[in-house]
Design a protein around this motif. Structure first.
Motif, PDB file in Angstrom:
ATOM      1  N   ALA A 121       0.826  -1.208   0.000  1.00  0.00           N
ATOM      2  CA  ALA A 121       0.000   0.000   0.000  1.00  0.00           C
ATOM      3  C   ALA A 121       0.862   1.260   0.000  1.00  0.00           C
ATOM      4  O   ALA A 121       0.520   2.269  -0.633  1.00  0.00           O
ATOM      5  CB  ALA A 121      -0.929  -0.012   1.207  1.00  0.00           C
ATOM      6  N   ARG A 122       1.982   1.199   0.721  1.00  0.00           N
ATOM      7  CA  ARG A 122       2.870   2.373   0.794  1.00  0.00           C
ATOM      8  C   ARG A 122       3.413   2.752  -0.577  1.00  0.00           C
ATOM      9  O   ARG A 122       3.622   3.929  -0.877  1.00  0.00           O
ATOM     10  CB  ARG A 122       4.015   2.090   1.770  1.00  0.00           C
ATOM     11  CG  ARG A 122       4.912   3.291   2.034  1.00  0.00           C
ATOM     12  CD  ARG A 122       5.796   3.068   3.244  1.00  0.00           C
ATOM     13  NE  ARG A 122       6.701   1.943   3.088  1.00  0.00           N
ATOM     14  CZ  ARG A 122       6.620   0.801   3.742  1.00  0.00           C
ATOM     15  NH1 ARG A 122       5.644   0.615   4.618  1.00  0.00           N
ATOM     16  NH2 ARG A 122       7.503  -0.178   3.540  1.00  0.00           N
ATOM     17  N   PHE A 123       3.618   1.757  -1.429  1.00  0.00           N
ATOM     18  CA  PHE A 123       4.144   2.015  -2.762  1.00  0.00           C
ATOM     19  C   PHE A 123       3.040   2.134  -3.812  1.00  0.00           C
ATOM     20  O   PHE A 123       3.307   2.048  -5.017  1.00  0.00           O
ATOM     21  CB  PHE A 123       5.141   0.922  -3.160  1.00  0.00           C
ATOM     22  CG  PHE A 123       6.464   1.040  -2.457  1.00  0.00           C
ATOM     23  CD1 PHE A 123       7.410   1.968  -2.872  1.00  0.00           C
ATOM     24  CD2 PHE A 123       6.743   0.260  -1.346  1.00  0.00           C
ATOM     25  CE1 PHE A 123       8.622   2.096  -2.211  1.00  0.00           C
ATOM     26  CE2 PHE A 123       7.960   0.373  -0.678  1.00  0.00           C
ATOM     27  CZ  PHE A 123       8.903   1.298  -1.114  1.00  0.00           C
ATOM     28  N   GLY A 124       1.800   2.319  -3.348  1.00  0.00           N
ATOM     29  CA  GLY A 124       0.705   2.595  -4.270  1.00  0.00           C
ATOM     30  C   GLY A 124      -0.079   1.401  -4.750  1.00  0.00           C
ATOM     31  O   GLY A 124      -0.927   1.534  -5.643  1.00  0.00           O
ATOM     32  N   GLY A 125       0.156   0.217  -4.191  1.00  0.00           N
ATOM     33  CA  GLY A 125      -0.577  -0.975  -4.611  1.00  0.00           C
ATOM     34  C   GLY A 125      -1.940  -1.070  -3.947  1.00  0.00           C
ATOM     35  O   GLY A 125      -2.143  -0.593  -2.827  1.00  0.00           O
ATOM     36  N   ALA A 126      -2.898  -1.670  -4.640  1.00  0.00           N
ATOM     37  CA  ALA A 126      -4.233  -1.884  -4.084  1.00  0.00           C
ATOM     38  C   ALA A 126      -4.227  -3.120  -3.196  1.00  0.00           C
ATOM     39  O   ALA A 126      -3.560  -4.120  -3.501  1.00  0.00           O
ATOM     40  CB  ALA A 126      -5.253  -2.051  -5.203  1.00  0.00           C
ATOM     41  N   VAL A 127      -4.962  -3.068  -2.092  1.00  0.00           N
ATOM     42  CA  VAL A 127      -5.021  -4.187  -1.149  1.00  0.00           C
ATOM     43  C   VAL A 127      -6.476  -4.534  -0.877  1.00  0.00           C
ATOM     44  O   VAL A 127      -7.371  -3.707  -1.025  1.00  0.00           O
ATOM     45  CB  VAL A 127      -4.301  -3.850   0.175  1.00  0.00           C
ATOM     46  CG1 VAL A 127      -2.808  -3.651  -0.058  1.00  0.00           C
ATOM     47  CG2 VAL A 127      -4.898  -2.591   0.823  1.00  0.00           C
ATOM     48  N   GLY A 128      -6.696  -5.785  -0.457  1.00  0.00           N
ATOM     49  CA  GLY A 128      -8.057  -6.207  -0.198  1.00  0.00           C
ATOM     50  C   GLY A 128      -8.138  -7.344   0.796  1.00  0.00           C
ATOM     51  O   GLY A 128      -7.130  -7.970   1.136  1.00  0.00           O
ATOM     52  N   GLY A 129      -9.353  -7.599   1.264  1.00  0.00           N
ATOM     53  CA  GLY A 129      -9.596  -8.682   2.207  1.00  0.00           C
ATOM     54  C   GLY A 129     -10.837  -9.453   1.814  1.00  0.00           C
ATOM     55  O   GLY A 129     -11.860  -8.856   1.465  1.00  0.00           O
ATOM     56  N   ILE A 130     -10.748 -10.772   1.844  1.00  0.00           N
ATOM     57  CA  ILE A 130     -11.866 -11.652   1.518  1.00  0.00           C
ATOM     58  C   ILE A 130     -12.272 -12.410   2.771  1.00  0.00           C
ATOM     59  O   ILE A 130     -11.425 -12.933   3.482  1.00  0.00           O
ATOM     60  CB  ILE A 130     -11.476 -12.615   0.388  1.00  0.00           C
ATOM     61  CG1 ILE A 130     -11.284 -11.831  -0.916  1.00  0.00           C
ATOM     62  CG2 ILE A 130     -12.523 -13.712   0.203  1.00  0.00           C
ATOM     63  CD1 ILE A 130     -10.773 -12.669  -2.075  1.00  0.00           C
ATOM     64  N   CYS A 131     -13.570 -12.447   3.064  1.00  0.00           N
ATOM     65  CA  CYS A 131     -14.135 -13.043   4.279  1.00  0.00           C
ATOM     66  C   CYS A 131     -13.651 -12.251   5.498  1.00  0.00           C
ATOM     67  O   CYS A 131     -14.133 -11.159   5.732  1.00  0.00           O
ATOM     68  CB  CYS A 131     -13.803 -14.518   4.371  1.00  0.00           C
ATOM     69  SG  CYS A 131     -14.809 -15.395   5.611  1.00  0.00           S
ATOM     70  N   THR A 132     -12.665 -12.756   6.241  1.00  0.00           N
ATOM     71  CA  THR A 132     -12.137 -11.991   7.384  1.00  0.00           C
ATOM     72  C   THR A 132     -10.792 -11.359   7.064  1.00  0.00           C
ATOM     73  O   THR A 132     -10.054 -10.972   7.965  1.00  0.00           O
ATOM     74  CB  THR A 132     -12.003 -12.900   8.624  1.00  0.00           C
ATOM     75  OG1 THR A 132     -11.096 -13.969   8.328  1.00  0.00           O
ATOM     76  CG2 THR A 132     -13.345 -13.457   9.047  1.00  0.00           C
ATOM     77  N   GLY A 133     -10.463 -11.244   5.788  1.00  0.00           N
ATOM     78  CA  GLY A 133      -9.201 -10.634   5.396  1.00  0.00           C
ATOM     79  C   GLY A 133      -9.055  -9.196   5.843  1.00  0.00           C
ATOM     80  O   GLY A 133      -7.938  -8.681   5.958  1.00  0.00           O
ATOM     81  N   ALA A 134     -10.182  -8.527   6.104  1.00  0.00           N
ATOM     82  CA  ALA A 134     -10.126  -7.141   6.566  1.00  0.00           C
ATOM     83  C   ALA A 134      -9.387  -7.017   7.894  1.00  0.00           C
ATOM     84  O   ALA A 134      -8.913  -5.932   8.243  1.00  0.00           O
ATOM     85  CB  ALA A 134     -11.540  -6.571   6.708  1.00  0.00           C
ATOM     86  N   VAL A 135      -9.286  -8.121   8.646  1.00  0.00           N
ATOM     87  CA  VAL A 135      -8.540  -8.093   9.909  1.00  0.00           C
ATOM     88  C   VAL A 135      -7.083  -7.730   9.643  1.00  0.00           C
ATOM     89  O   VAL A 135      -6.470  -6.969  10.400  1.00  0.00           O
ATOM     90  CB  VAL A 135      -8.652  -9.447  10.637  1.00  0.00           C
ATOM     91  CG1 VAL A 135      -7.733  -9.496  11.847  1.00  0.00           C
ATOM     92  CG2 VAL A 135     -10.097  -9.712  11.063  1.00  0.00           C
ATOM     93  N   ALA A 136      -6.511  -8.259   8.573  1.00  0.00           N
ATOM     94  CA  ALA A 136      -5.127  -7.931   8.219  1.00  0.00           C
ATOM     95  C   ALA A 136      -4.997  -6.448   7.883  1.00  0.00           C
ATOM     96  O   ALA A 136      -4.016  -5.791   8.266  1.00  0.00           O
ATOM     97  CB  ALA A 136      -4.666  -8.787   7.039  1.00  0.00           C
ATOM     98  N   LEU A 137      -5.978  -5.907   7.165  1.00  0.00           N
ATOM     99  CA  LEU A 137      -5.940  -4.494   6.800  1.00  0.00           C
ATOM    100  C   LEU A 137      -6.077  -3.615   8.034  1.00  0.00           C
ATOM    101  O   LEU A 137      -5.407  -2.582   8.148  1.00  0.00           O
ATOM    102  CB  LEU A 137      -7.057  -4.183   5.804  1.00  0.00           C
ATOM    103  CG  LEU A 137      -7.095  -5.029   4.518  1.00  0.00           C
ATOM    104  CD1 LEU A 137      -8.242  -4.588   3.624  1.00  0.00           C
ATOM    105  CD2 LEU A 137      -5.774  -4.933   3.777  1.00  0.00           C
ATOM    106  N   ALA A 138      -6.927  -4.038   8.965  1.00  0.00           N
ATOM    107  CA  ALA A 138      -7.092  -3.272  10.199  1.00  0.00           C
ATOM    108  C   ALA A 138      -5.819  -3.300  11.030  1.00  0.00           C
ATOM    109  O   ALA A 138      -5.386  -2.281  11.571  1.00  0.00           O
ATOM    110  CB  ALA A 138      -8.268  -3.821  11.009  1.00  0.00           C
ATOM    111  N   ALA A 139      -5.206  -4.480  11.122  1.00  0.00           N
ATOM    112  CA  ALA A 139      -3.966  -4.607  11.893  1.00  0.00           C
ATOM    113  C   ALA A 139      -2.851  -3.759  11.291  1.00  0.00           C
ATOM    114  O   ALA A 139      -1.969  -3.278  12.017  1.00  0.00           O
ATOM    115  CB  ALA A 139      -3.523  -6.072  11.946  1.00  0.00           C
TER     116      ALA A 139
END
Length: 346
Positions: A121-139
């Motif tokens: 994300a810092r270098f401009g890439g898109a990120v995502g979470g599937i099912c509970t993958g949003a936990v990684a994004l929150a962390a």
């Protein structure tokens, strides 16, 4: 050889159906990061629309690779292991990186996974979470101020762990460079939306037809069925009362408060619950709170007192007695069983 050079080549299988796409389209790259306990249905529902898009167009519109923390196969929540293309490695800026998770949700927050997402994300890439993958994004601090979601079953525990963040009730959310979905069929909904953005709504509709989906993106946005379907009633007073109960799990309302909000007498509410739901308002409300407690015991490491408080019980003893009456075992025994099983859910 770089991680991008060693990525799996785009799969373009043959098929009878065809939908022309202007030749020379740039191949969109995806990376799916599998963590232990990921949901197989959600993962496959995300990949298959990309495969179908390639097949329909007979072009390498999409390319994907699978990654895991150590590069080894990963066991899904169903016990089926999936082989990956390699270990975690830096990704090109043009790659969309998705964490595929399930139960336990905490598996998504493994430090190497979070670090990779932060760097991407810092270098401009898109990120995502599937099912509970949003936990990684929150962390990783990647979803503050953005719309996001995760599976409804895991939202109560998520809100306990990240009280400053509020997931939506929608099947999927696309907010700038952050893409999340609740898993299951919602993965297909999200991918259909992304395909529509890449190649148009008509092409995406054909991909949807190939998935045997007649309901297109945007028609049914909520993860769960409407409350009227769940309780098999369209009575507006009953729906309002049950809605209030769900909104006040931690701070339960009295029957008098519910009656005043709905504009009915206490006696009328009692008759309504018994005739439609087959139980008293108090029993139904207690069941909702205990179901929330069971969910928290299944998906968090909260102490028993914390769980009891989060469900509106004044003491552990009262919570434990009510829990055993509903589920046939004490919450401590239920919790120990989950620990022995690795806290894996369905």
């Amino acid at each position: 050889m770089s991680s991008e050079e060693s990525a799996t080549a785009a799969v373009v299988p043959m098929g009878a159906a065809f939908f022309p796409v202007a030749p020379g389209a740039v191949t969109r790259k995806y990376a799916f990061i599998l963590v232990p306990g990921f949901t197989l249905l959600a993962f496959s529902s995300a990949v298959e629309p990309l495969r179908i898009a390639n097949q329909l167009s007979q072009q390498p519109l999409y390319q994907w690779r699978l990654m895991s923390e150590g590069g080894a196969a990963v066991a899904s929540s169903s016990g089926i292991s999936v082989c990956v293309d390699g270990a975690l490695a830096p990704l090109g800026r043009d790659t969309r990186a998705f964490v595929c998770a399930g139960n336990p949700p905490q598996a998504a927050a493994a430090a190497p996974v979070v670090a990779l997402l932060q760097r991407h994300a810092r270098f401009g890439g898109a990120v995502g979470g599937i099912c509970t993958g949003a936990v990684a994004l929150a962390a990783g601090g990647l979803i503050g101020g953005r719309e996001f979601t995760l599976h409804w079953e895991n939202q109560p525990a998520f809100c306990e762990d990240y009280p400053e963040l509020s997931p939506s009730a929608k099947k999927f959310e696309i907010s700038g460079g952050v893409m999340t979905c609740g898993g299951g069929a919602a993965s297909t909904d999200m991918m259909l939306q992304l395909i529509a953005e890449d190649h148009g709504a008509e092409f995406s509709a054909m991909v949807s037809e190939m998935c045997l989906r007649k309901v297109m993106v945007g028609v049914e946005q909520e993860q769960r069925s409407s409350l009227s379907v769940l309780i098999r009633s369209r009575n507006p007073g009953l729906l309002r009362i049950v809605g209030l109960m769900n909104a006040h799990i931690e701070d339960p309302l009295t029957l008098e408060d519910l009656a005043q909000a709905a504009g009915y007498s206490r006696r009328h509410i009692e008759r309504m619950f018994l005739s439609v739901l087959g139980e008293t308002p108090g029993d139904y409300y207690r069941g909702l709170r205990l179901d929330r407690g069971r969910s928290l015991l299944s998906t968090t490491d909260m102490e028993l007192l914390e769980v009891a408080t989060a469900c509106g019980f004044g003491s552990v003893a009262h919570f434990s007695k009510s829990f055993k009456a509903r589920f046939g075992m004490a919450p401590t025994k239920y919790n120990r069983r989950l620990v022995r099983g690795g806290r894996r859910g369905g």
